[in-house]
Design an enzyme around this catalytic site. Structure first.
Site, PDB file in Angstrom:
ATOM      1  N   ASN A  26      37.000  48.104  55.642  1.00 58.15           N
ATOM      2  CA  ASN A  26      37.144  49.031  56.753  1.00 58.15           C
ATOM      3  C   ASN A  26      38.380  48.689  57.574  1.00 58.15           C
ATOM      4  O   ASN A  26      38.597  47.529  57.920  1.00 58.15           O
ATOM      5  CB  ASN A  26      35.883  48.960  57.617  1.00 58.15           C
ATOM      6  CG  ASN A  26      35.740  50.126  58.554  1.00 58.15           C
ATOM      7  OD1 ASN A  26      36.709  50.756  58.942  1.00 58.15           O
ATOM      8  ND2 ASN A  26      34.503  50.403  58.930  1.00 58.15           N
ATOM      9  N   GLN A  82      26.534  58.817  58.685  1.00 63.85           N
ATOM     10  CA  GLN A  82      26.672  59.838  59.726  1.00 63.85           C
ATOM     11  C   GLN A  82      27.030  61.137  59.011  1.00 63.85           C
ATOM     12  O   GLN A  82      28.079  61.234  58.392  1.00 63.85           O
ATOM     13  CB  GLN A  82      27.769  59.439  60.714  1.00 63.85           C
ATOM     14  CG  GLN A  82      27.438  58.153  61.462  1.00 63.85           C
ATOM     15  CD  GLN A  82      28.660  57.528  62.069  1.00 63.85           C
ATOM     16  OE1 GLN A  82      29.582  57.143  61.348  1.00 63.85           O
ATOM     17  NE2 GLN A  82      28.680  57.411  63.386  1.00 63.85           N
ATOM     18  N   GLY A  88      28.295  61.968  64.558  1.00 69.43           N
ATOM     19  CA  GLY A  88      29.327  60.960  64.751  1.00 69.43           C
ATOM     20  C   GLY A  88      30.256  60.759  63.567  1.00 69.43           C
ATOM     21  O   GLY A  88      31.095  59.859  63.578  1.00 69.43           O
ATOM     22  N   GLN A  89      30.141  61.604  62.551  1.00 75.50           N
ATOM     23  CA  GLN A  89      31.000  61.471  61.372  1.00 75.50           C
ATOM     24  C   GLN A  89      32.445  61.801  61.751  1.00 75.50           C
ATOM     25  O   GLN A  89      32.746  62.899  62.188  1.00 75.50           O
ATOM     26  CB  GLN A  89      30.511  62.405  60.261  1.00 75.50           C
ATOM     27  CG  GLN A  89      31.265  62.272  58.956  1.00 75.50           C
ATOM     28  CD  GLN A  89      30.762  63.268  57.912  1.00 75.50           C
ATOM     29  OE1 GLN A  89      30.326  64.372  58.243  1.00 75.50           O
ATOM     30  NE2 GLN A  89      30.831  62.878  56.655  1.00 75.50           N
ATOM     31  N   VAL A  91      35.199  60.961  59.572  1.00 77.15           N
ATOM     32  CA  VAL A  91      35.904  61.322  58.341  1.00 77.15           C
ATOM     33  C   VAL A  91      34.949  62.211  57.558  1.00 77.15           C
ATOM     34  O   VAL A  91      33.830  61.812  57.249  1.00 77.15           O
ATOM     35  CB  VAL A  91      36.290  60.067  57.514  1.00 77.15           C
ATOM     36  CG1 VAL A  91      36.931  60.465  56.197  1.00 77.15           C
ATOM     37  CG2 VAL A  91      37.231  59.173  58.310  1.00 77.15           C
ATOM     38  N   HIS A  93      33.900  63.012  54.763  1.00 74.29           N
ATOM     39  CA  HIS A  93      33.709  62.571  53.377  1.00 74.29           C
ATOM     40  C   HIS A  93      32.529  61.608  53.447  1.00 74.29           C
ATOM     41  O   HIS A  93      32.572  60.633  54.193  1.00 74.29           O
ATOM     42  CB  HIS A  93      34.978  61.862  52.904  1.00 74.29           C
ATOM     43  CG  HIS A  93      34.970  61.455  51.468  1.00 74.29           C
ATOM     44  ND1 HIS A  93      36.137  61.124  50.829  1.00 74.29           N
ATOM     45  CD2 HIS A  93      33.988  61.297  50.553  1.00 74.29           C
ATOM     46  CE1 HIS A  93      35.871  60.785  49.568  1.00 74.29           C
ATOM     47  NE2 HIS A  93      34.563  60.875  49.394  1.00 74.29           N
ATOM     48  N   HIS A  95      30.045  58.760  53.402  1.00 74.83           N
ATOM     49  CA  HIS A  95      30.228  57.325  53.240  1.00 74.83           C
ATOM     50  C   HIS A  95      29.087  56.580  53.915  1.00 74.83           C
ATOM     51  O   HIS A  95      28.467  57.080  54.845  1.00 74.83           O
ATOM     52  CB  HIS A  95      31.584  56.849  53.787  1.00 74.83           C
ATOM     53  CG  HIS A  95      31.842  57.189  55.217  1.00 74.83           C
ATOM     54  ND1 HIS A  95      32.160  58.458  55.650  1.00 74.83           N
ATOM     55  CD2 HIS A  95      31.845  56.415  56.324  1.00 74.83           C
ATOM     56  CE1 HIS A  95      32.354  58.456  56.958  1.00 74.83           C
ATOM     57  NE2 HIS A  95      32.160  57.218  57.398  1.00 74.83           N
ATOM     58  N   HIS A  97      28.208  53.066  55.774  1.00 73.04           N
ATOM     59  CA  HIS A  97      28.673  51.841  56.425  1.00 73.04           C
ATOM     60  C   HIS A  97      27.684  50.740  56.054  1.00 73.04           C
ATOM     61  O   HIS A  97      26.484  50.910  56.235  1.00 73.04           O
ATOM     62  CB  HIS A  97      28.654  51.984  57.951  1.00 73.04           C
ATOM     63  CG  HIS A  97      29.588  52.993  58.508  1.00 73.04           C
ATOM     64  ND1 HIS A  97      30.785  52.646  59.084  1.00 73.04           N
ATOM     65  CD2 HIS A  97      29.487  54.343  58.593  1.00 73.04           C
ATOM     66  CE1 HIS A  97      31.389  53.740  59.514  1.00 73.04           C
ATOM     67  NE2 HIS A  97      30.630  54.783  59.228  1.00 73.04           N
TER      68      HIS A  97
END
Length: 150
Positions: A26, A82, A88-89, A91, A93, A95, A97
Site C-alpha cells: 500500500n 469498501q 469510503g471506497q 479507488v 476497483h 480490493h 485491505h
C-alpha cells in the site's frame, strides 16, 4: 505493471499473483503490513465480480492473511472491503485491505476505519517507490517460503 482503478501498480510493488488476482503493498499504509488484494480485471463493485474472481480473490486474501499473521507475530487481522463511495471506497476497483493488528494499536479497535479514510484523503503520507519495493521483496520471499500458490 498492473492497473488498480486509475492507478498503475509497478510490478516491483506486487508480491503475489494468481490467474485472476494480485496483491501489492500500500502506498499509504495505516499500519505496518497493510497490503491490498485486488482482482486483475477492473471491477468497481464487489457485486460485479464473477464467481471465479470472487473465489480467487478471497482464497488469495486468506493465504496472505496467514503470511501476514506469521510475519507480524499476531493472531489478529482486520480485513476491509469498501464497496462504493458511500462506504469510503476511494479507488473504484474492488480490493481487500489486509491489516495485521497488535494489542493497543488503536485506543478503540474500530478507530481503524476512520484512520483509513483520513489516510486516503491525504497526500502527505505517500511512501517512496523504493520503500514499497523493499517491503514487496520481503513479502515475495515469504510467499515462496510458505509455499503460497495461486
Amino acid at each position: 505493471m498492473l492497473k488498480f482503478g486509475q492507478h498503475v501498480i509497478q510490478q516491483s510493488c506486487v508480491f503475489w499473483e494468481s490467474k485472476l488476482s494480485f496483491a501489492f503493498v500500500n502506498i499509504k499504509p495505516v499500519l505496518p503490513g497493510h497490503v491490498l488484494v485486488s482482482p486483475k480485471r477492473i471491477v468497481p463493485s464487489f457485486t460485479n465480480l464473477s464467481p471465479e474472481e470472487n473465489v480467487d480473490l478471497f482464497k488469495g486474501a486468506q493465504q496472505l492473511a496467514s503470511l501476514l499473521k506469521t510475519h507480524y507475530k499476531t493472531e489478529s487481522l482486520t480485513l476491509v472491503v469498501q464497496d462504493g463511495v458511500d462506504a469510503g471506497q476511494s479507488v473504484h476497483h474492488v480490493h481487500i485491505h489486509l491489516m495485521p493488528r497488535q494489542a493497543g494499536d488503536f485506543a478503540n479497535n474500530d478507530d481503524i476505519y476512520g484512520e483509513i479514510e483520513r489516510v486516503d484523503s491525504t497526500t502527505s503520507e505517500i511512501r517512496s517507490e523504493m520503500e514499497m519495493e523493499s517491503e514487496a521483496m520481503i513479502y515475495k520471499e515469504l510467499v515462496k517460503e510458505m509455499g503460497i500458490t495461486s
